[in-house]
Structures are given as C-alpha cells and as structure tokens.
Scaffold this motif. Structure first.
Motif, PDB file in Angstrom:
ATOM      1  N   GLY A   1       0.800  -1.223   0.000  1.00  0.00           N
ATOM      2  CA  GLY A   1       0.000   0.000   0.000  1.00  0.00           C
ATOM      3  C   GLY A   1       0.829   1.267   0.000  1.00  0.00           C
ATOM      4  O   GLY A   1       0.298   2.357   0.230  1.00  0.00           O
ATOM      5  N   GLY A   2       2.115   1.167  -0.275  1.00  0.00           N
ATOM      6  CA  GLY A   2       2.981   2.351  -0.252  1.00  0.00           C
ATOM      7  C   GLY A   2       3.512   2.681   1.127  1.00  0.00           C
ATOM      8  O   GLY A   2       4.277   3.635   1.285  1.00  0.00           O
ATOM      9  N   GLN A   3       3.134   1.918   2.142  1.00  0.00           N
ATOM     10  CA  GLN A   3       3.607   2.120   3.516  1.00  0.00           C
ATOM     11  C   GLN A   3       4.016   0.749   4.066  1.00  0.00           C
ATOM     12  O   GLN A   3       3.448  -0.280   3.705  1.00  0.00           O
ATOM     13  CB  GLN A   3       2.484   2.723   4.391  1.00  0.00           C
ATOM     14  N   PRO A   4       5.026   0.714   4.949  1.00  0.00           N
ATOM     15  CA  PRO A   4       5.480  -0.585   5.471  1.00  0.00           C
ATOM     16  C   PRO A   4       4.396  -1.276   6.297  1.00  0.00           C
ATOM     17  O   PRO A   4       3.586  -0.628   6.959  1.00  0.00           O
ATOM     18  CB  PRO A   4       6.704  -0.221   6.329  1.00  0.00           C
ATOM     19  N   VAL A   5       4.415  -2.633   6.239  1.00  0.00           N
ATOM     20  CA  VAL A   5       3.459  -3.433   7.003  1.00  0.00           C
ATOM     21  C   VAL A   5       3.895  -3.452   8.465  1.00  0.00           C
ATOM     22  O   VAL A   5       5.047  -3.769   8.780  1.00  0.00           O
ATOM     23  CB  VAL A   5       3.365  -4.860   6.433  1.00  0.00           C
ATOM     24  N   LEU A   6       2.957  -3.127   9.369  1.00  0.00           N
ATOM     25  CA  LEU A   6       3.278  -3.063  10.808  1.00  0.00           C
ATOM     26  C   LEU A   6       3.068  -4.405  11.497  1.00  0.00           C
ATOM     27  O   LEU A   6       3.689  -4.662  12.526  1.00  0.00           O
ATOM     28  CB  LEU A   6       2.396  -1.998  11.483  1.00  0.00           C
ATOM     29  N   GLY A   7       2.200  -5.263  10.988  1.00  0.00           N
ATOM     30  CA  GLY A   7       1.942  -6.548  11.621  1.00  0.00           C
ATOM     31  C   GLY A   7       0.733  -7.217  10.985  1.00  0.00           C
ATOM     32  O   GLY A   7       0.189  -6.772   9.963  1.00  0.00           O
ATOM     33  N   TYR A   8       0.283  -8.337  11.635  1.00  0.00           N
ATOM     34  CA  TYR A   8      -0.785  -9.149  11.077  1.00  0.00           C
ATOM     35  C   TYR A   8      -1.794  -9.488  12.165  1.00  0.00           C
ATOM     36  O   TYR A   8      -1.465  -9.553  13.358  1.00  0.00           O
ATOM     37  CB  TYR A   8      -0.227 -10.441  10.470  1.00  0.00           C
ATOM     38  N   ILE A   9      -3.026  -9.734  11.728  1.00  0.00           N
ATOM     39  CA  ILE A   9      -4.107 -10.172  12.619  1.00  0.00           C
ATOM     40  C   ILE A   9      -4.646 -11.483  12.069  1.00  0.00           C
ATOM     41  O   ILE A   9      -4.933 -11.593  10.866  1.00  0.00           O
ATOM     42  CB  ILE A   9      -5.220  -9.111  12.712  1.00  0.00           C
ATOM     43  N   LEU A  10      -4.789 -12.501  12.959  1.00  0.00           N
ATOM     44  CA  LEU A  10      -5.214 -13.845  12.560  1.00  0.00           C
ATOM     45  C   LEU A  10      -6.613 -14.106  13.122  1.00  0.00           C
ATOM     46  O   LEU A  10      -6.916 -13.760  14.265  1.00  0.00           O
ATOM     47  CB  LEU A  10      -4.225 -14.890  13.105  1.00  0.00           C
ATOM     48  N   GLU A  11      -7.483 -14.726  12.276  1.00  0.00           N
ATOM     49  CA  GLU A  11      -8.851 -15.073  12.676  1.00  0.00           C
ATOM     50  C   GLU A  11      -9.128 -16.533  12.346  1.00  0.00           C
ATOM     51  O   GLU A  11      -8.519 -17.109  11.423  1.00  0.00           O
ATOM     52  CB  GLU A  11      -9.880 -14.179  11.958  1.00  0.00           C
ATOM     53  N   ARG A  12     -10.048 -17.109  13.123  1.00  0.00           N
ATOM     54  CA  ARG A  12     -10.417 -18.518  12.952  1.00  0.00           C
ATOM     55  C   ARG A  12     -11.934 -18.644  13.060  1.00  0.00           C
ATOM     56  O   ARG A  12     -12.583 -17.882  13.777  1.00  0.00           O
ATOM     57  CB  ARG A  12      -9.742 -19.365  14.054  1.00  0.00           C
ATOM     58  N   LYS A  13     -12.508 -19.627  12.309  1.00  0.00           N
ATOM     59  CA  LYS A  13     -13.932 -19.921  12.438  1.00  0.00           C
ATOM     60  C   LYS A  13     -14.176 -21.372  12.090  1.00  0.00           C
ATOM     61  O   LYS A  13     -13.362 -22.025  11.427  1.00  0.00           O
ATOM     62  CB  LYS A  13     -14.770 -19.027  11.512  1.00  0.00           C
ATOM     63  N   LYS A  14     -15.304 -21.867  12.596  1.00  0.00           N
ATOM     64  CA  LYS A  14     -15.743 -23.193  12.190  1.00  0.00           C
ATOM     65  C   LYS A  14     -16.260 -23.118  10.754  1.00  0.00           C
ATOM     66  O   LYS A  14     -16.821 -22.113  10.328  1.00  0.00           O
ATOM     67  CB  LYS A  14     -16.842 -23.695  13.118  1.00  0.00           C
ATOM     68  N   LYS A  15     -16.087 -24.220  10.037  1.00  0.00           N
ATOM     69  CA  LYS A  15     -16.378 -24.189   8.596  1.00  0.00           C
ATOM     70  C   LYS A  15     -17.836 -23.853   8.327  1.00  0.00           C
ATOM     71  O   LYS A  15     -18.160 -23.105   7.406  1.00  0.00           O
ATOM     72  CB  LYS A  15     -16.007 -25.520   7.943  1.00  0.00           C
ATOM     73  N   LYS A  16     -18.744 -24.406   9.107  1.00  0.00           N
ATOM     74  CA  LYS A  16     -20.173 -24.192   8.856  1.00  0.00           C
ATOM     75  C   LYS A  16     -20.695 -22.935   9.538  1.00  0.00           C
ATOM     76  O   LYS A  16     -21.890 -22.667   9.503  1.00  0.00           O
ATOM     77  CB  LYS A  16     -20.967 -25.408   9.319  1.00  0.00           C
TER      78      LYS A  16
END
Length: 1094
Positions: free
Chosen positions: A603-618
């Motif tokens: 995006g033209g700016q450095p990446v500061l970090g990441y966010i992880l998400e989880r869910k059940k398939k259904k």
C-alpha cells in the motif's frame, strides 16, 4: 412548426433541441414553419461551445446558395449572443412582415476550423384559409346501412360558427350551387347534388326489395367495395348493370347470394369503375352511383430558389407523390401554358417535374409556383448582371495590438458597398476606418483586440455578391503554475479520496488542453477520471483515487501560436493487499501451526503486523486469535475442539489501515488419521491391468474419510508410483498400462484431513491370461491319408511366454514319432509321414503360473479298404445274373462309400464296369449276351478310393441259348412311367461367406424329369454364380463364394409328363456344418455324391 394568426403579433420562436456533447459540433436544429402573410418570425440556432476554442462562423442561406447576409435590412435581421455561464452560442434570423416571396427552403450552416454542421428548414407563408374543408374517405361518412351521408363529411374549423350546408343548398337556386361549393370547400359537387335530389324526392314502396342500394357510394382508388341489396324472395335471381350494360362474373366482379342478401363486390377499383350501377329483380330496379376518389397528389420535394447570371440556363425541379402526375406551373400568379414552349420547357421524369429556361433574361426574374391538387410550392429566381472581376484579400491572422487591413477591388470605381461584421454593418470609429479610393475599398482596424475576431464581408451596392474574409486573433498559450521551472513536489492522495488539480491557463485563440499519462491522452469529460476545460483554466479530477492512478501526468496547452506544458507527479497510498491464503501444518488433536507470506503490495507504507482469525467451517462468525499485531509469519493456534472443521484467515496492517482478509485456508480438522484399509486383495490380472479390491478401515474417526491413495512399486525398487490420479472414494480400482511380466507390489492408504493411514501391501505378477485361438478347420476332425504330412499350427496369446504341453489320448507324445515346435505366438505339431496309429485325440495346454487354457484336436488317418468278402453268383436267368457279397473286413479306418461291379466275357477276359458307387451288397447284371459265359468282380470304395484288389466269382455265369426260331411271348407292354419323386431331401445348411458350398438331393421319375432351381422363388438358370449338376438322379447346386446376400430359401423343382415335385431348404451364411469326416480331402464330385447319399 410555427403557426400564426393573420395580422397577429409575432409569436416567439421555438427553442432548439438540447445541445449535443461538446466533443461534436452540434447541428443547429431549426424547425420548418408556417407563417401568415404580414407576420413576423424568428429562427434560432443554439450551438454548444464547451469544446470550441473560438466563436463559430454561422451563415444563413435561402435555397441552395443565396447568402442572406446580403439581404440584411428592413425585412431581415441577424443576431447572435454568447452565454458564458452555460457556454452556449445563440444565433437568430428574424423575418419582419413576411410576404409570399419569403416562402421556400432555408439552411443554416455552422463551421469552425475543423468542424462543420448544417440544418435545413422550410417557411410557408399562408393567405386566408377556407372556413370548411371536406374529408372524404372510404369509411368516413357511411352510416351502418352503407348510405353516403355528406353531412357527416363536412368538417368545420373551430374558429367558425356552425353552418348547415344542406339547408343552404336546399334553399338556394341551382345557379348558386357551384358558388356555394367553392365557398365551403366542397369538392364532390356531383355526389352532393345526387344526394340532394334523393332527399327532395319521395321514395316509392318496393315489393321486390326489402332494402335497396344507397343513392351513392364512394371508394378510394385501388380499394374494394361491396354493393348490397336485400330482396323479398330469397330464391329471386338478380342482375347487376353498369351504365346499362350487364356485368359478367370475373376476377374483379364477384356475385354473392346469402339468404335475402345479394352482394356485388368490386376489387381493385379504378377510375373506369366510376359509373351508375343498377340491381334488377324482375321488373323492379335499384339505382346507385359509385364515386372513385383519386388520392391527392402531394409535393414531396419542394422547389428551391435559384440565383443565376443573365443568359444562363435555369432549371426548377420538384418531386410529387405519383408518377406522371399533372401539375400547373405559374410565374408571379400567371399560368405558364404549353404555347410558350419557345420560352419554357416542361419535363416529367417519373415522380420528378421540371421547368427549364434555356437562356434567362432579366424579365424572367420573379416567383415561380408549381401546383397540384394536393399542394403548392414557390421558389424565387434572381438574375444578376456580371459586375466584373472582384478581389478580396485573404483571411488575416494578427496578434494583439497589431493592425488588420481588409482590401477589396471592384471593376467600377462608382460601385459603392458596405462592410459587414458577422452579418452586421460595420460602424467606423477612432479605431476602425473605412475608405473608398477609386476601385479600392478598405477596412482598417487598429490595435486589434480579441473582440475584433469575426467574419468580415463586403457587399457591392445593387449586386447579389457576398465576399468574405476572416480575422483571427492569436495569443501564445501559457500555464501558470508556481512550481514551473523547478522539480514539482509529489502530490500524495489516500486511496478512495478525491483529487482535484486546477491549472490556470491563458492564450487566444483559447488553447487546446491535453492531459496525458504515459503517452495516453485523457479525453473523458465524465466518469471517475475526467478533465474539465474552462476559458481561463483547466481541471483534472480523480474521484476515489486508486493505485492505478499513480504516475506522472502531463498537461499540454496548444494554439496556432505555440504550446506550453507541465508535469505533475501523483502518488496514491492505500491499505495493503490481502495476503495469500495461510497454510496449515503440524495438525494435532487440539492445535495446529499457521504459516503465511507478506502481501504482494504494502500500500505504499510498510506493514506493521498481522491479525489472525479462525472460524468453524459451517459458521459465519470469525474469532480473532491475537490482540497485539503479530510480527512473525507463523503462529501456533491452540484450544480447538477435536473433530470440528476449522478455517483460518489473515489481515495485513499498515499506517493507513487494515487490509481486506486473505482467502480462507484449506479446511482442517484437529484429529488423528484413520486406520489402514482391510481385506486388501487382487481380484483379477491381465497382461497390462490389475483389478484391486479392499474394505474400508475399521476406525475412520470424526474427520470422516476423504478417499484412498493406491500406489505400486517394482520388485527390487523402493520408489512408489501413484496408480490413480488423485484420491478415489471407491473400494476397488483397475490399474491400467502396466508392463507385462513385471512383478509389482501394490499398497493402499486411507486419507482424511489429518493425513494418511498405515498401508497394506500385496504382491502380484502382471501377466496376460493364456488364450488359444484354434483355427476353424481344426474344430472338426482332421482327416489325412496314410503317408501324407501333417503340419498343425495353433496360434495363442499370453504374456509372459506360457508353458506349452501336448498329449495324445491323455499320454505324453513320443518326440521321435511326432515333432513339436513352439514360439512366442504359436505352437506347431509336425508328422512327416502319417500312419494309422497316429489317429486319435490330441490336446495342447498353455500355463502361466496358475492360469491355464487347453483345446483338443481329433486326427483321423485313413487308407484304402480291403476287397468285399464271400461274393457268389446267386442266380442266372434269361439275359440276367444276380450277385451277392458281404462288406470288406478292413474298411481303411473310413466309412465304405460304395462298390464298383464289373463283368468280363470268358473268351476275352476284358473287364467292363456295370455299376460304380453302388451302395448295396447285391445287384442284378442285365443285358448279357446269349451263349456267352461271364465272370464278375466287385471293388469296395471309401474316401481314399477303390480297394487294391477285388472279390471275383469262382464260376462263370452261362447264358443259355434257345431254339433257332424264337417266338416271343405275347404280353401287354408294361407302362413304367411315373411322376418325379425326391428320394433324398434337401437339408438346411449354414455356411461361411467366401467359401464355395453345394446343395444336393436325389430324384427319380420316368421319363427323366427336367430340373429347375429357385432362390426365394426366383429362377437361377441364367445366373453365372450358380452351377447345376445332375448325375444318375443325384442333383447338385454349387454356389460360388456365397455372400450374406445369398442366404435364403432354395427350391429344387422336377417336372416330367406325369407331374412335378419340388423340395425346399434354407441356407444361412454364418456357419457351415460338415458332418462327414475328411470332407476337405474330397474332390468336388465326391463331395456332391457324398452329400447326396447322406
């Protein structure tokens, strides 16, 4: 369309249609008008000026080319206006106190340097209009009974009071009828008089007609009309008359009788059908008149004004709605007759009408009119005298504060004239000077300003000339930016926001503005990325900036004097792109490891970090796993429920914000893999395929079963190869394209989300099942003669090479007596010299491991038979001798087919054959010579032929002599004749196409019958494909190389004087059954005989 009341105030002109897009020069949309004589009218043309750099040039014309700028004066004014807010140019032409000469076609032309458009329109000047006009149609004015009601056809204008024309006609004397018809616009006076007469006349009561014809009917030319009466007697005959002559039935005249109604139908009415009609019933008549109305002739293309020099040829042209129509030409209200052909010439060409004046004079000037019964068109002819050569200086292009001089030279110094600027007369002042010295007319403009830019014309007084030139004002273009001459700063915009760049510019003519990005010109005036152009500045707008909008933008301004340009750098920053789908590894009972890669664009700016998400398939609810930004690219997720399917996704975050989520990972389940499949076995094996079979695992688990992986490995190798592409859900598999002879190990694994199960392995040899292809001729008993060579080749298949063994009658073969040769594809049994003991049942067996195949072959060795036994002379009488014998002791290992009986005179001992192929063991020899003694001998016969020796009678048979005078006994001659009778029938047969075959039967009859053969009741006598034999009562039909078309029912028919007989059999072409051993060794004659006897 403009409409004016007579002597009314001028009506405001209608506005033009909306302006078209700025990228195109719009056509001035001027509409045609009708104007009463003496009224005022204004025509308006509106031109969109957003894309125009300078004011457009507008010209008004009457006819084809007469410029109205020279007609400006008391009755004609030209005006123009510019709306700076809407950027619209407005041009007007005002006609004051219009008269009949102003009628005709007009044209407005708009042009700039590289664009042009025009619009044509007509002006109709009307005098006083009639108060009434008559509308006659084929259906209007007819009541339900078909009666012509003229009162319904008279239409009044809204502006006049109601007038009862019928009342006026009834009260008026006949001499006033034509005057009244002309006054109220009545065109069909004859029909009205007929109708008026019927109203005044009292109708008599009719006995033959229930309803008579209407007094009059009217129909359009080319249409259909029905004349109907009702008679009192339904069976009455009627006659139809036209002008007193009886009408005959034809394609145009159709008579109909429906109950009491009698109908005359006239199709495709023409002017010849305009007549009086009568319907006659007995002595009574019913009268009517039919009026056929011709459609009015309209002028579809009007006359156009002409302006020519004296002596030139003039041609007026118009187009009417019907070919060959009659028109009337007038000049200034006076009709031009045919007698004036020396001056005027009239011409017709289809729908076009021409008036031609070969050599025009000044007297020919005026207004010319063409009239039809449906329209009028007027045009003006203007004749000019040649003024002489004129010269006008070319268009001028000057800069600010310069001097502009227009000069015109005429041929006569006494000719005066006026100067016009855009159609308006130029008024001299301190800056603008007008001079006339000799033949030179000058217009001088000092200190030229942008307002001086226009079209200038000089019009000689008294002449229809319009000589024009243009004055163009020029100023170099300039871009006014603070950063010009320096490196411009980068303009940063956040994605989704609006960017607006205002660039001030100057120049005259107004410069053209071009925006470019990477040599691509931006033209859009609407949309997300657009360019707005104004007189003193231009605007570049990006709505909702995107990443693709980054780059260097160049603005260029141009006009004829020069150009200027400037570069502007735009940078768009945004949130990062979503990362790719994360990968799941190291799955346990309640945990897993998540891995991902950085986004492709930050995006033209450095990446500061990441966010992880989880869910059940259904489920649709995502749960965040971390609250602090993850700096690493891996994460171990815990506290999951065993047996539940999960998905993971990841977000990237920079200083602008959080990216869109990545695609979800592959679904996974925190469970252990299933157990191994059970009962794994090989179901079938061929030379290139193996069929495997197994059962599902005993323990599958909560993750279910995704499928199975089947693999194989060669003996001695450690590399396992997938046998099937991907997973299979079935519990069986067919493995193809294997190499014959390979020794392979197969294994199968169960797969689910957690991974692979333990494996089951099975060993297998890839082999082709052995198969013997026994030749067709060996499927029956093979018959050979003693001493012949036996060579039997039997092909087979099987890989790897099978083990081959031969036996005879269950015992192994003696290699010294019988030769065996084997190859990869066949085995050969060879006997150099056949003996009787070689007869028997031979069996060949193929074996590949536990797979076998075998066939049996029967060989029969035959020899000549021995002589018959116990031959004796049973009796002798007259000229006959009876013999008896018994079959031979040795039949030569073949069936005895018959015997040959011979006789020999004792004196000469020369043997003569009495019978051959004789099947009985007794016979009578006749026709012996009296006084001679005879010996007899018998040979036996089988498939090999006659026996080597014969059985001979020991004692001769003596034929006794009688007295020298022989008196034959008197007896009645016996009738031996008998009708034909088949002693051996035809037998149904099956044959193979391409092999000759025969059909045989036996017949007897006296006298000898004639034989006929038929196939499906068709005589075969003339067909060369069939040969017919008859020998000693044995009948044979030979079919040469039969084909599938030779199958069917065959009939043999025998005919003699005593009667006839026939027999039938069926022949199929698929299989031939040979019941007699050694059939192939016999010659064709022996085959025929054997088949007849069996």
């Amino acid at each position: 369309l403009y409409s004016f009341a007579e002597k009314s105030e001028p009506v405001a002109p209608a506005e033009a249609s909306p302006a078209p897009p700025a990228s195109e020069l719009p056509a001035p949309p001027v509409e045609s008008n009708q104007n009463p004589e003496g009224g005022n009218i204004t025509f308006t043309a509106v031109v969109a000026g957003e894309s125009l750099l300078k004011k457009p040039s507008v010209k008004w014309f009457k006819g084809k080319w007469m410029d109205l700028a020279s007609k400006v004066g008391k009755h004609l004014q030209l005006h123009d206006n510019y709306d700076r807010n809407n950027k619209v140019y407005t041009f007007e032409m005002e006609i004051i106190e219009a008269n009949m000469t102003f009628a005709g076609g007009y044209r407005c032309e708009v042009s700039t340097k590289d664009k042009f458009d025009s619009s044509s329109f007509n002006l109709i000047v009307n005098g006083k209009m009639n108060s009434f006009f008559l509308l006659l149609h084929s259906t209007e004015g007819l009541d339900e009974s078909g009666e012509l009601n003229f009162s319904a056809l008279l239409k009044k204008s809204d502006s006049q009071p109601d007038v009862d024309v019928w009342e006026i006609l009834r009260k008026a004397p006949p001499s006033e009828y034509e005057k009244i018809a002309f006054q109220y616009g009545i065109t069909d006076l004859r029909g009205m008089l007929k109708r008026l007469k019927r109203i005044k006349k009292e109708e008599k009561k009719s006995t033959a007609f229930l309803k008579k014809l209407d007094p009059a009917y009217q129909v359009d030319k080319g249409q259909k009309i029905k004349l109907m009466v009702e008679v009192a007697n339904p069976d009455a005959d009627v006659k139809w008359l036209k002008n007193g002559q009886e009408i005959q039935v034809s394609g145009r005249y159709i008579f109909e009788a429906i109950g009491n109604k009698r109908i005359l139908t006239i199709n495709h009415c023409s002017l010849a059908d305009d007549a009086a009609y009568e319907c006659v019933v007995g002595e009574e008549k019913s009268f009517t008149e039919l009026f056929v109305k011709e459609p009015p002739i309209l002028i579809t293309h009007p006359l156009e004004d002409q302006m020519v020099m004296v002596g030139e040829r003039v041609e007026f042209e118009c187009e009417v709605s019907e070919e060959g129509a009659t028109v009337k030409w007038e000049k200034d209200g006076v009709e031009l007759t045919r007698e004036e052909t020396f001056k005027y010439r009239f011409k017709k060409d289809g729908k076009k009408q021409y008036l031609i004046i070969n050599e025009s004079t000044k007297e020919d000037s005026g207004h010319y009119t063409v009239k039809t019964n449906g329209g009028v068109s007027v045009a003006e002819l203007i004749l000019s005298v040649l003024l002489g050569p004129l010269m006008l200086i070319a268009d001028l292009t000057v800069k600010a504060r310069d001097q502009a001089v227009f000069k015109c030279e005429v041929s006569d110094e006494n000719v005066k004239g006026i100067w016009l600027k855009n159609g308006k007369e130029v008024v001299p002042d301190e800056r603008i000077k007008i001079s006339h010295i000799g033949r030179i007319h000058k217009l001088t403009i000092e200190d030229v300003t942008p307002d001086d830019e226009a079209d200038y014309s000089f019009i000689p007084q008294g002449f229809a000339y319009n000589l024009s030139a243009k004055l163009q004002f020029l100023e170099p273009p300039k871009i006014h930016l603070d950063c010009l001459g320096q490196s411009p700063d980068t303009i940063v915009v956040v994605a989704g926001n609006k960017l607006r760049l205002d660039v001030p510019i100057s120049g005259d003519p107004t410069p053209t503005v071009i925006w470019q990005k990477v040599n691509k010109v931006l033209f859009e005036s609407e949309g997300r990325v657009r360019v707005e152009k104004h007189e003193d500045h231009c605007v570049f707008i990006i709505e909702g900036a995107e990443k693709e909008d980054e780059g260097v933008y160049r603005v260029i301004v141009k006009n004829p004097v020069g150009e200027d340009k400037a570069d502007i750098t735009v940078k768009v920053i945004d949130v990062p792109d979503p990362p790719e789908a994360p990968k799941i590894s190291n799955i346990g009972e309640d945990y897993c490891t998540v891995q991902w890669q950085p986004p492709t664009y930050d995006g033209g700016q450095p990446v500061l970090g990441y966010i992880l998400e989880r869910k059940k398939k259904k489920s649709y609810r995502w749960m965040r796993l971390n609250f602090d930004l993850l700096k690493e690219l891996t994460y171990e997720a815990k506290r999951m429920i065993e047996g539940v399917v999960y998905e993971m996704r990841i977000y990237a975050v920079n200083s602008i914000g959080m990216s869109r989520p990545s695609p979800a990972s592959q679904p996974f389940m925190p469970i252990a893999p299933p157990s191994e499949p059970t009962h794994f076995t090989v179901e079938d094996v061929s030379d290139t395929t193996v069929a495997l079979k197994w059962r599902p695992p005993e323990r599958i688990g909560a993750g279910g079963l995704d499928g199975y992986i089947v693999e194989y490995c060669k003996d001695g190798s450690t590399e396992w190869t997938p046998a099937l592409p991907g997973l299979t859900e079935r519990t069986s598999a067919l493995i193809k394209d294997l190499v014959t002879g390979d020794k392979l190990y197969f294994r199968v694994k169960a797969i689910n989300l957690a991974g692979e199960s333990f494996v089951l392995t099975y060993y297998c040899l890839i082999a082709e099942r052995p198969k013997i292809w026994l030749p067709r001729h060996l499927r029956q008993t093979l018959v050979k003669k003693v001493g012949e060579t036996i060579n039997i080749m039997i092909p087979f298949q099987g890989k790897p090479r099978p083990k081959i063994s031969w036996t005879k009658d269950g015992q192994a073969l003696d290699s010294k007596d019988v030769g065996i040769r084997n190859s990869n594809t066949d085995t050969i049994l060879f006997i150099r010299k056949a003996e009787l003991h070689h007869s028997g049942a031979y069996e060949v067996t193929l074996q590949i491991e536990n797979m076998t195949d075998s066939v049996a072959i029967t060989i029969q060795i035959i020899d000549k038979p021995g002589p018959p036994q116990s031959i004796k002379l049973a009796d002798v009488w007259g000229f006959n001798a009876a013999l008896e014998w018994t079959p031979p002791q040795d039949d030569g290992n073949a069936q005895i087919l018959g015997y040959t009986v011979q006789k020999a005179d004792k004196k000469t001992m020369e043997w003569y054959t009495v019978y051959d192929h004789y099947r009985r063991t007794n016979c009578v020899v006749s026709d012996l010579i009296m006084g001679n003694e005879y010996f007899f001998r018998v040979f036996s016969e089988n498939l090999c032929g006659l026996s080597e020796t014969a059985a001979t009678t020991k004692n001769p048979a003596y034929i006794q002599k009688t007295g020298t005078t022989y008196k034959p006994p008197s007896y009645k001659e016996h009738d031996f004749s008998e009708p034909p009778k088949f002693t051996h029938p035809l037998v149904n047969r099956s044959v193979i196409a391409g092999y000759n075959t025969t059909l045989s039967c036996a017949v007897r009859g006296i006298p000898k019958p004639k034989i006929f053969w038929y196939k499906n009741k068709v005589d075969l006598s003339g067909d060369a494909k069939y040969r017919m034999f008859s020998k000693q009562g044995v009948l044979t039909l030979e079919i040469r190389k039969p084909s599938p078309f030779d199958g069917g029912f065959y009939t043999c028919k025998a005919v003699n004087e005593c009667g006839e007989a026939e027999i039938e059999c069926r022949l199929d072409e698929n299989y031939m059954h040979l019941s007699t051993p050694g059939w192939s060794c016999l010659p064709p004659g022996a085959q025929s005989l054997l088949q007849a006897l069996t």
